[in-house]
Write an enzyme that holds these catalytic residues in place. Sequence first.
Site, PDB file in Angstrom:
ATOM      1  N   ASP A 180       0.866  -1.196   0.000  1.00 26.81           N
ATOM      2  CA  ASP A 180       0.000   0.000   0.000  1.00 26.81           C
ATOM      3  C   ASP A 180       0.894   1.236   0.000  1.00 26.81           C
ATOM      4  OD1 ASP A 180       0.112  -1.290   2.980  1.00 26.81           O
ATOM      5  OD2 ASP A 180       0.467   0.868   3.046  1.00 26.81           O
ATOM      6  N   ASP A 208       0.604   3.617   2.263  1.00 28.84           N
ATOM      7  CA  ASP A 208       0.302   4.199   3.567  1.00 28.84           C
ATOM      8  C   ASP A 208      -0.818   5.229   3.372  1.00 28.84           C
ATOM      9  OD1 ASP A 208       0.899   3.894   6.315  1.00 28.84           O
ATOM     10  OD2 ASP A 208       1.864   5.848   6.331  1.00 28.84           O
TER      11      ASP A 208
HETATM   12  N1  LIG Z   1       1.079   1.253   5.852  1.00 29.72           N
HETATM   13  C1  LIG Z   1       1.590   0.383   6.712  1.00 29.72           C
HETATM   14  N2  LIG Z   1       2.020   0.797   7.929  1.00 29.72           N
HETATM   15  C2  LIG Z   1       2.570  -0.096   8.791  1.00 29.72           C
HETATM   16  N3  LIG Z   1       2.705  -1.406   8.542  1.00 29.72           N
HETATM   17  C3  LIG Z   1       2.273  -1.854   7.344  1.00 29.72           C
HETATM   18  N4  LIG Z   1       2.275  -3.080   6.817  1.00 29.72           N
HETATM   19  C4  LIG Z   1       1.732  -2.988   5.576  1.00 29.72           C
HETATM   20  N5  LIG Z   1       1.386  -1.725   5.300  1.00 29.72           N
HETATM   21  C5  LIG Z   1       1.704  -0.998   6.396  1.00 29.72           C
END
Ligand SMILES: Nc1ncnc2[nH]cnc12
Length: 338
Positions: free
Chosen positions: A255, A257
């Site tokens: 992703d 974030d």
């Molecule tokens: N955005 C994120 N923040 C923290 N851990 C994650 N693991 C996968 N995506 C994450």
Amino acid sequence: MRWVGLRQLSSLSKPLRRIESAKQLARRMASLPDTYDGPVRIAVIGGTGLRELPGFTQVASLSPSTPWGTPSSPITILHHQCKHNDKVVAVAFLSRHGLHHQLAPHEVPARANIAALRSIGVRSIIAFSAVGSLQEAIKPRDFVIPDQIIDRTKGVRPWTFFEGGVVAHVPFGDPFDEGIANVVRACGHSLEGDGVVLHDQGTLVCIEGPQFSTRAESKVYRSWGGSVINMSALPEAKLAREAEIAYQMICMSTDYDCWHESTAGVTVEMVMGHMKANAENARRFVTTVLDALAGDEHSELVQAKHLAGSIKFGVSTPQPHWNPEARKKLSWLFPSYF
Ligand SMILES: Nc1ncnc2[nH]cnc12
Ligand SMILES: CSC[C@H]1O[C@H](OP(=O)(O)O)[C@H](O)[C@@H]1O
């Protein structure tokens, strides 16, 4: 038994696969022998979406207890038939969040995990992690081999073996093992163009979780030069260093974030969707790394000969002043040193 077509989950055109429930997995593990006599030098720690390594022969399931408690999951011993020689190599596999993903990042018994792996002979760890991307160029499903970490955990996770009357300090300027990292990078590049996109370096921000970051935090981490973000690298990497185990994390982006305009926020569905869709690439990546590490030219690296004995130089407390309880624990971890 549930049958799921990977095609439904991803763009990968793969045949139908049988997805086992966690209960069935636990039952299968319980039916394996609970001892293993041969040497096991390499371990894989599986994270979110990687609770086992398919395609390997399971030969034992160990449940060691340590002075720091029991590990997250049974340790499965797998036999890996190497591609480039006739060798069969034993590999230990541990599921970081447990067989049922029942352990939150701050509940993972990292000391027990690392101590248990060392006690069965493991000296090098390939740790897998699902991460958020903090850089536009690191797209979901890309792999990153981080070389730095920024610690944003909150001090609630036990993070050292040396306490309670025995003090030690170990170097952590380079939190990952460069030797293992170079092998991993070469393997990743060998798969490029075949579905794998690899970023050779990156700064990993490790947050406490279990909540994802706020948008303001995410932007701060970007301004600090963060490349990817997770909740699992620490204290795992610190404890591996104390235990003289060569440790490298392979991150897979799932992703952007929450800093990216295209994302309102990260969801578990998003993370799991990308993990599942790219599972075959992750498996191929790990398999290629295990093949490479099994080569005779990497024998010293895998045994972490470059780290052996280093902890003795980090201890500040003179042995006659060691607390007996702390000594007992440390002699369990380092039977030939203390
Ligand atoms: N955005 C994120 N923040 C923290 N851990 C994650 N693991 C996968 N995506 C994450
Ligand atoms: C389910 S998203 C957050 C979760 O994913 C990562 O897990 P892991 O590193 O074990 O693959 C991240 O660190 C969080 O624990």
